[in-house]
Design a protein around this motif. Structure first.
Motif, PDB file in Angstrom:
ATOM      1  N   ARG A  34     -38.495 -37.739  46.527  1.00 26.21           N
ATOM      2  CA  ARG A  34     -37.066 -37.597  46.840  1.00 26.21           C
ATOM      3  C   ARG A  34     -36.731 -38.485  48.022  1.00 26.21           C
ATOM      4  NH1 ARG A  34     -36.245 -34.501  51.333  1.00 26.21           N
ATOM      5  NH2 ARG A  34     -37.952 -33.176  52.073  1.00 26.21           N
ATOM      6  N   GLN A 514     -29.560 -46.817  43.142  1.00 24.20           N
ATOM      7  CA  GLN A 514     -29.537 -45.494  42.504  1.00 24.20           C
ATOM      8  C   GLN A 514     -28.498 -45.368  41.395  1.00 24.20           C
ATOM      9  OE1 GLN A 514     -29.164 -43.246  46.434  1.00 24.20           O
ATOM     10  NE2 GLN A 514     -30.470 -41.854  45.285  1.00 24.20           N
ATOM     11  N   GLU A 517     -29.713 -44.272  37.853  1.00 31.49           N
ATOM     12  CA  GLU A 517     -30.264 -42.907  37.840  1.00 31.49           C
ATOM     13  C   GLU A 517     -29.152 -41.868  37.933  1.00 31.49           C
ATOM     14  OE1 GLU A 517     -33.091 -42.790  41.005  1.00 31.49           O
ATOM     15  OE2 GLU A 517     -34.714 -43.576  39.745  1.00 31.49           O
ATOM     16  N   VAL A 518     -28.151 -42.149  38.752  1.00 27.32           N
ATOM     17  CA  VAL A 518     -27.020 -41.222  38.870  1.00 27.32           C
ATOM     18  C   VAL A 518     -26.286 -41.121  37.533  1.00 27.32           C
ATOM     19  CG1 VAL A 518     -24.752 -40.873  39.938  1.00 27.32           C
ATOM     20  CG2 VAL A 518     -26.715 -41.504  41.347  1.00 27.32           C
ATOM     21  N   GLU A 521     -28.093 -38.895  35.148  1.00 29.92           N
ATOM     22  CA  GLU A 521     -27.935 -37.483  35.493  1.00 29.92           C
ATOM     23  C   GLU A 521     -26.548 -36.977  35.115  1.00 29.92           C
ATOM     24  OE1 GLU A 521     -28.212 -34.638  39.503  1.00 29.92           O
ATOM     25  OE2 GLU A 521     -28.852 -36.732  39.575  1.00 29.92           O
ATOM     26  N   SER A 524     -26.387 -36.617  31.192  1.00 34.24           N
ATOM     27  CA  SER A 524     -27.179 -35.518  30.623  1.00 34.24           C
ATOM     28  C   SER A 524     -26.625 -34.151  31.009  1.00 34.24           C
ATOM     29  CB  SER A 524     -28.641 -35.623  31.066  1.00 34.24           C
ATOM     30  OG  SER A 524     -28.757 -35.499  32.478  1.00 34.24           O
ATOM     31  N   GLY A 525     -26.010 -34.053  32.183  1.00 38.96           N
ATOM     32  CA  GLY A 525     -25.495 -32.761  32.643  1.00 38.96           C
ATOM     33  C   GLY A 525     -23.996 -32.600  32.481  1.00 38.96           C
ATOM     34  N   GLU A 527     -21.538 -34.072  34.177  1.00 36.60           N
ATOM     35  CA  GLU A 527     -21.081 -33.786  35.540  1.00 36.60           C
ATOM     36  C   GLU A 527     -20.472 -35.033  36.187  1.00 36.60           C
ATOM     37  OE1 GLU A 527     -24.115 -30.464  37.200  1.00 36.60           O
ATOM     38  OE2 GLU A 527     -25.062 -32.374  36.675  1.00 36.60           O
ATOM     39  N   LYS A 530     -20.508 -35.958  40.026  1.00 34.24           N
ATOM     40  CA  LYS A 530     -21.654 -36.576  40.702  1.00 34.24           C
ATOM     41  C   LYS A 530     -21.507 -38.098  40.769  1.00 34.24           C
ATOM     42  CE  LYS A 530     -25.041 -32.912  39.899  1.00 34.24           C
ATOM     43  NZ  LYS A 530     -26.360 -32.542  39.337  1.00 34.24           N
ATOM     44  N   TYR A 534     -21.258 -40.225  44.231  1.00 34.86           N
ATOM     45  CA  TYR A 534     -22.073 -41.422  44.460  1.00 34.86           C
ATOM     46  C   TYR A 534     -21.194 -42.575  44.939  1.00 34.86           C
ATOM     47  CZ  TYR A 534     -24.530 -45.746  43.453  1.00 34.86           C
ATOM     48  OH  TYR A 534     -25.068 -47.010  43.574  1.00 34.86           O
TER      49      TYR A 534
END
Length: 590
Positions: A34, A514, A517-518, A521, A524-525, A527, A530, A534
């Motif tokens: 992390r 990033q 990757e964001v 996420e 998949s969620g 959301e 997010k 970012y």
């Protein structure tokens, strides 16, 4: 061009390989990597492994460190505390990875396409025929549009569906009124004028409702007309189609103000499943999923009970033979799974309908239409509140019309843009255009930056502010970079991996890396907040970078200027792409 692995994923793989090499008895191990305030990254997975292997975590951490390959990725690695690994990457690795992202000829910034992606049918932006769109329609439209863009960008095949309310008992009343008052749908002005279309529909609806409530004979004729509509009577269907077409003119005018594309083939309302309703009911009854109860066809659930403790059913077919919303929703599932071949059904629907959809999804699972290979998800959203924390209303207590809300947002934003216009040198046309982009962007971002399931307060003063977590702050950050690039003269953005990076440059670079990757996420969620978070953090890193690292200073060596131009140019591209996925424009000058 192939996707560019993030620095985190590359480091994750090297750590996992080192764990396996140093600790073969551990099997497959997750380093639990992390971001960290003490270094670029921290790996915490050795603590769990040490417990499993009954070893000393600091000794195991030293073995893992020794097993890491010598290379150009890791600058420094420190064993901290009871066995944490604090890892700092080389400046060269950061710049080279960002350079690979910038070189992506497909304009994807190195973000991978999911090779295993399937087909998602997304149900969003569901207005009702012959009714005005209000603030309650905002969230489904904005959240749904963003998810369509994000899912498509990450590789999903997306089928849009706007499940409009275009069927039911009220249309008997409206159609009967039209038969008795021919020409009532004609309106003054441009036939493609959305406001004129809605004004006409409102007038017809109010007149027909008044007659329906005061004239029992008209009420009886209206109910007979519902039967004719459901039976497919040609004259009735033709008049019904007139209401639908008139409403679509209005819908498109509102979606145009929202800067959203809504295509006619994607509008498949309740009527689109009319021919399937009886078969859906027959299948449910024959398979025992639904049973007769007091003359109605119902589905019961052990965990859904009323205040009296009795089970509350999902009513598929009413006692009088009419079909409930459930019959239409279940028929839509059959169509989307069997005909559209969907793997995922995503419903962007008010959280207050969660129980209904829970029951519908469970019924579809019992019928076999949903299974391990096909899932249905409700992306539930909360309520738009006024500044007082209560549901957003006009001063008269009426529901706020969506067009009025958007018009006011654009008006406020245009005033903000006009204040800066002379300094930037904007023309009147640019002021008007940017005012629209800023106003609509402000409304969308306020919605999308809040977790969907939460309520949020609608505060235009805050939304169009240049300060804080607003779209205007992000749009201004983008425009500021474009201004710097215009002023750069002969200097061009170019990556220089050989240079040492200042702390603010490193922080900006690591955050830029990033992005992919964001997005993964977020997709998949489901959301989108997010992604908004970012982008706000990216703009904040950029502000710190500006404060600490002058870009075009004459004191800088040419390669430093080029490298900093490279960093801000990649930041601009990332902001532009990220905002576009949220459905928000980024003006070149602001």
């Amino acid at each position: 061009m192939a996707s560019v692995p993030s620095l985190a994923s590359t480091l994750q793989q090297q750590l996992a390989d080192a764990l396996t090499a140093a600790l073969p008895d551990a099997g497959t191990a997750d380093p639990l990597l992390r971001r960290s305030d003490r270094a670029d990254f921290q790996a915490n997975g050795i603590l769990a492994l040490a417990k499993k292997l009954k070893g000393n975590p600091r000794e195991l951490a030293g073995q893992v460190t020794a097993a890491l390959p010598a290379g150009e990725l890791i600058k420094d690695i420190e064993v901290s505390g009871p066995g944490f690994l604090n890892i700092t990457l080389t400046d060269k690795a950061i710049v080279e990875t960002l350079a690979a992202r910038a070189a992506d000829t497909e304009g994807r910034l190195g973000v991978p396409v999911d090779a295993a992606a399937g087909t998602t049918v997304i149900d969003y932006a569901q207005p009702n025929v012959a009714k005005e769109m209000h603030v309650g329609h905002l969230r489904s439209a904005v959240i749904g549009d963003a998810m369509v863009k994000i899912l498509e960008f990450t590789g999903e095949s997306v089928v849009r569906r706007h499940h409009i309310g275009d069927w039911g008992t009220q249309f008997g009343m409206l159609i009967q009124y039209l038969i008795e008052h021919p020409g009532a749908l004609k309106h003054e002005g441009d036939a493609a004028d959305g406001e004129a279309a809605m004004s006409t529909l409102n007038r017809v609806y109010k007149a027909s409702r008044a007659l329906f409530d005061s004239d029992e004979d008209f009420k009886a004729r209206s109910r007979d007309r519902v039967v004719a509509l459901q039976a497919g009577d040609p004259e009735t269907l033709e008049l019904w189609q007139g209401f639908v077409d008139e409403s679509k003119i209005y819908f498109h005018s509102v979606f145009d103000k929202l800067d959203m594309e809504v295509r006619d083939p994607d509008i498949v309302g309740e009527s689109g499943y009319n021919d399937m309703l009886e078969e859906t009911c027959r299948i449910l009854e024959e398979t025992g999923v639904a049973v007769r109860s007091e003359g109605a066809l119902c589905v019961f659930f052990d965990d859904v009970k009323g205040p009296d403790g009795n089970k509350v059913p999902l009513i598929v077919k009413k006692t009088n033979g009419g079909y409930g919303y459930a019959a239409t929703d279940l028929s839509a599932i059959r169509n989307r799974v069997q005909d559209l071949k969907a793997d995922t059904l995503l419903y962007v629907v008010d959280a207050r309908q969660s129980l209904h959809f829970k029951m519908v999804f469970e019924t579809a699972r019992r019928a076999g239409w949903l299974n391990e290979d096909v899932k249905a998800v409700q992306l539930a959203f909360g309520t738009v509140l006024g500044k007082d924390g209560k549901p957003f209303k006009t001063r008269e207590g009426e529901t706020v019309r969506l067009e009025d809300l958007l018009d006011e947002a654009v008006e406020r934003a245009t005033a903000v843009v006009r204040e800066k216009a002379e300094k930037v040198g904007l023309s009147e046309d640019e002021i008007v255009e940017n005012g629209r982009y800023v106003g609509v962007g402000a409304v969308k971002y306020a919605d999308l930056s809040t977790s969907a399931v939460r309520d949020y307060k609608f505060d235009l003063d805050q939304m169009v502010s240049l300060h804080g977590d607003t779209s205007v702050y992000l749009q201004y950050a983008y425009a500021r970079i474009r201004s710097i690039l215009r002023k750069a003269g002969d200097a061009v953005p170019a990556a220089h991996p050989e240079l040492a990076l200042a702390p603010a440059e490193r922080a900006l670079g690591l955050h830029l890396d990033q992005f992919g990757e964001v997005l993964g996420e977020v997709a998949s969620g489901y959301e989108p907040h997010k992604l908004a978070a970012y982008l706000y953090q990216l703009a904040s890193h950029l502000t710190t970078f500006y404060d600490q690292c002058q870009v075009l200073s004459p004191d800088n060596a040419p390669e430093v200027v080029e490298n900093r131009l490279f960093l801000v140019e990649l930041t601009a591209r990332t902001l532009h792409q990220g905002m576009a996925l949220l459905g928000i424009r980024t003006p070149e000058r602001l």
